[in-house]
Design an enzyme around this catalytic site. Structure first.
Site, PDB file in Angstrom:
ATOM      1  N   ARG A 173       0.826  -1.222   0.000  1.00  0.00           N
ATOM      2  CA  ARG A 173       0.000   0.000   0.000  1.00  0.00           C
ATOM      3  C   ARG A 173       0.853   1.261   0.000  1.00  0.00           C
ATOM      4  NH1 ARG A 173      -1.936  -3.753   3.436  1.00  0.00           N
ATOM      5  NH2 ARG A 173      -4.058  -4.519   3.101  1.00  0.00           N
ATOM      6  N   ILE A 174       1.864   1.304   0.852  1.00  0.00           N
ATOM      7  CA  ILE A 174       2.657   2.535   0.965  1.00  0.00           C
ATOM      8  C   ILE A 174       3.593   2.680  -0.237  1.00  0.00           C
ATOM      9  CG2 ILE A 174       4.368   3.764   2.366  1.00  0.00           C
ATOM     10  CD1 ILE A 174       3.021   2.412   4.848  1.00  0.00           C
ATOM     11  N   ASP A 193       9.667  -6.378  -5.260  1.00  0.00           N
ATOM     12  CA  ASP A 193       8.768  -6.996  -4.282  1.00  0.00           C
ATOM     13  C   ASP A 193       8.648  -8.451  -4.710  1.00  0.00           C
ATOM     14  OD1 ASP A 193       6.332  -7.872  -2.866  1.00  0.00           O
ATOM     15  OD2 ASP A 193       6.017  -5.753  -2.446  1.00  0.00           O
ATOM     16  N   PRO A 225       7.517  -4.725   5.558  1.00  0.00           N
ATOM     17  CA  PRO A 225       7.473  -4.974   7.005  1.00  0.00           C
ATOM     18  C   PRO A 225       8.802  -5.531   7.489  1.00  0.00           C
ATOM     19  CG  PRO A 225       6.229  -6.652   5.815  1.00  0.00           C
ATOM     20  CD  PRO A 225       6.713  -5.682   4.784  1.00  0.00           C
ATOM     21  N   ASN A 230      14.448 -10.255   6.949  1.00  0.00           N
ATOM     22  CA  ASN A 230      15.060  -9.048   6.369  1.00  0.00           C
ATOM     23  C   ASN A 230      15.765  -8.172   7.417  1.00  0.00           C
ATOM     24  OD1 ASN A 230      12.978  -7.613   7.589  1.00  0.00           O
ATOM     25  ND2 ASN A 230      11.758  -7.454   5.723  1.00  0.00           N
ATOM     26  N   ALA A 252      10.149   2.658   7.011  1.00  0.00           N
ATOM     27  CA  ALA A 252       9.493   1.368   7.270  1.00  0.00           C
ATOM     28  C   ALA A 252       9.801   0.881   8.699  1.00  0.00           C
ATOM     29  CB  ALA A 252       9.913   0.361   6.223  1.00  0.00           C
ATOM     30  N   ARG A 253      10.947   0.251   8.885  1.00  0.00           N
ATOM     31  CA  ARG A 253      11.335  -0.187  10.227  1.00  0.00           C
ATOM     32  C   ARG A 253      12.852  -0.113  10.359  1.00  0.00           C
ATOM     33  NH1 ARG A 253       6.943   0.725  11.647  1.00  0.00           N
ATOM     34  NH2 ARG A 253       5.483  -0.549  12.827  1.00  0.00           N
ATOM     35  N   GLU A 282      15.380   2.836  18.303  1.00  0.00           N
ATOM     36  CA  GLU A 282      14.598   4.071  18.496  1.00  0.00           C
ATOM     37  C   GLU A 282      13.794   4.121  19.796  1.00  0.00           C
ATOM     38  OE1 GLU A 282      12.133   3.653  14.898  1.00  0.00           O
ATOM     39  OE2 GLU A 282      10.342   3.558  16.155  1.00  0.00           O
TER      40      GLU A 282
END
Ligand code: NAD
Ligand code: COI
Length: 351
Positions: A173-174, A193, A225, A230, A252-253, A282
């Protein structure tokens, strides 16, 4: 497949048949009006707790049917054990990422989980474009120069995004919302992807591997995600395959990037700049007021002090549109389940 769960009310006659009680954690002031409004419209009581769900406050869940959560701190196994003991029937998180949840523990303790997967892909996409443009046009450098009245142009000449290739890693989606915005900027876009979107496939946008993206992209933006597969996807080996001066964007992360390897790649000039809205360590820093305090994280400080690194405290999502949707959809997910046993946006389903 859902087949039922202890305690939900099958007879749909909502408020009258089942006086449900919800407790929401991590509720900020800007979310309160959306909670209150929903509470009035749905005649359901919600206890609002400002603090995130933690060891200190988990016992507050006793007597409630559902939990409305939002946090990047872990949902640990012992939380799910306590949820089971307290008779909690649903955990409805009002965000997307699930990397901080012990999903096995949720299953083991029969706690179904829902999330809000599309509260506003545009919010994150718009922020991503903002950061790409700021990096390319050296805004941090110019702001710093101007703060001491240095208004010279040289040597900070920019490139133009319409002359660059942007690699979008993750076309969910993003990632797709980012691509839509990039389309208007005349950029060459390549994407990776493991699951191809048919529309993007038709446009020939996909490369076969991240390695192919590394070789071709001037900017790489991450939209996948965080999973165990990953962790540190962008490490020293990955950076070494990229174009000199590549710009890295991570909304993202944090765990997707090996921060120490990034520092080395910035030192050598292999990476020309980075915009990090997420950072692997973080939790003790982001969304805390640390005014006047020394931050005890040399990696963070190293990155933050660089004029070609833009760090933001996990705010890509933070818009009024997104926050309203996060609250309302999460509450609807919880009540739909408690009333009808139907899972909207399932993350963990209980057989
Ligand atoms: P999504 O599920 O719609 O899309 C994720 C895409 O990533 C999928 O198409 C998937 O196939 C792909 N993918 C998975 N592993 C991959 C890999 N190794 N390489 C390339 N692609 C891979 O999710 P989304 O809504 O686009 O969100 C993406 C992530 O953004 C979320 O999981 C969350 O971690 C993060 N996020 C950050 C913020 C923020 O405020 N910074 C806000 C929301 C979401
Ligand atoms: C998400 O929705 O996954 C985010 O990263 C937003 C954050 C508030 C948890």
């Amino acid at each position: 497949m859902f087949r039922g769960h202890r305690g939900y009310n099958k007879n749909v006659n909502r408020k009258k048949a089942f006086e449900m009680k919800l407790i929401a954690f991590g509720v900020r002031k800007d979310e309160e009006p959306y909670f209150k409004n929903w509470e009035q419209q749905n005649d359901v009581k919600i206890k609002l707790v400002p603090d995130l769900l933690s060891e200190e406050n988990i016992d507050l869940i006793k007597g409630y049917d559902g939990i409305i959560g939002l946090q990047t701190t872990p949902y640990k196994r012992e939380y799910f054990e306590k949820m089971k003991d307290a008779g909690i029937k649903i955990l409805s998180i009002r965000n997307i990422g699930i990397d901080n949840i012990d999903l096995d523990a949720a299953k083991d303790n029969q706690i179904p989980i829902t999330n809000v997967p599309a509260y506003s892909p545009s919010a994150i996409a718009e922020f991503t474009i903002t950061q790409i443009m700021q990096l390319i046009r050296h805004t941090k450098i110019f702001n710093e120069k101007m703060s001491h009245q240095d208004y010279r142009w040289e040597p900070n000449i920019s490139r133009q995004i319409n002359q660059m290739t942007v690699g979008v890693a993750g076309t969910g989606r993003i990632g797709r919302a980012v691509i839509n915005l990039l389309n208007g900027l005349g950029t060459k876009i390549i994407a990776f992807d493991p699951y191809h979107n048919p529309e993007l496939e038709k446009r020939g946008m996909y490369v076969d591997s991240m390695e192919a993206m590394y070789r071709k992209a001037d900017v790489i933006t991450l939209h996948m995600p965080a999973t165990k597969d990953n962790y540190h996807l962008l490490d020293a080996a990955a950076f070494s395959q990229m174009k000199d001066g590549v710009m890295i964007i991570n909304t993202a992360r944090g765990t997707l990037i090996d921060s120490e390897a990034l520092i080395k790649a910035l030192d050598s000039g292999k990476v020309g700049g980075a915009a990090l809205d997420t950072y692997e360590h973080e939790l003790p820093i982001f969304d805390h007021d640390l005014t006047g305090q020394k931050i005890d994280d040399p990696i963070f400080n190293n990155l933050n002090e660089r004029n070609n690194v833009l760090i933001t405290p996990h705010i890509a999502f933070y818009t009024t549109e997104a926050v309203k949707n996060m609250v309302e959809v999460a509450l609807n997910c919880a009540t739909t389940y408690l009333n009808d046993g139907k899972m909207t946006n399932p993350v963990v389903e209980i057989d």
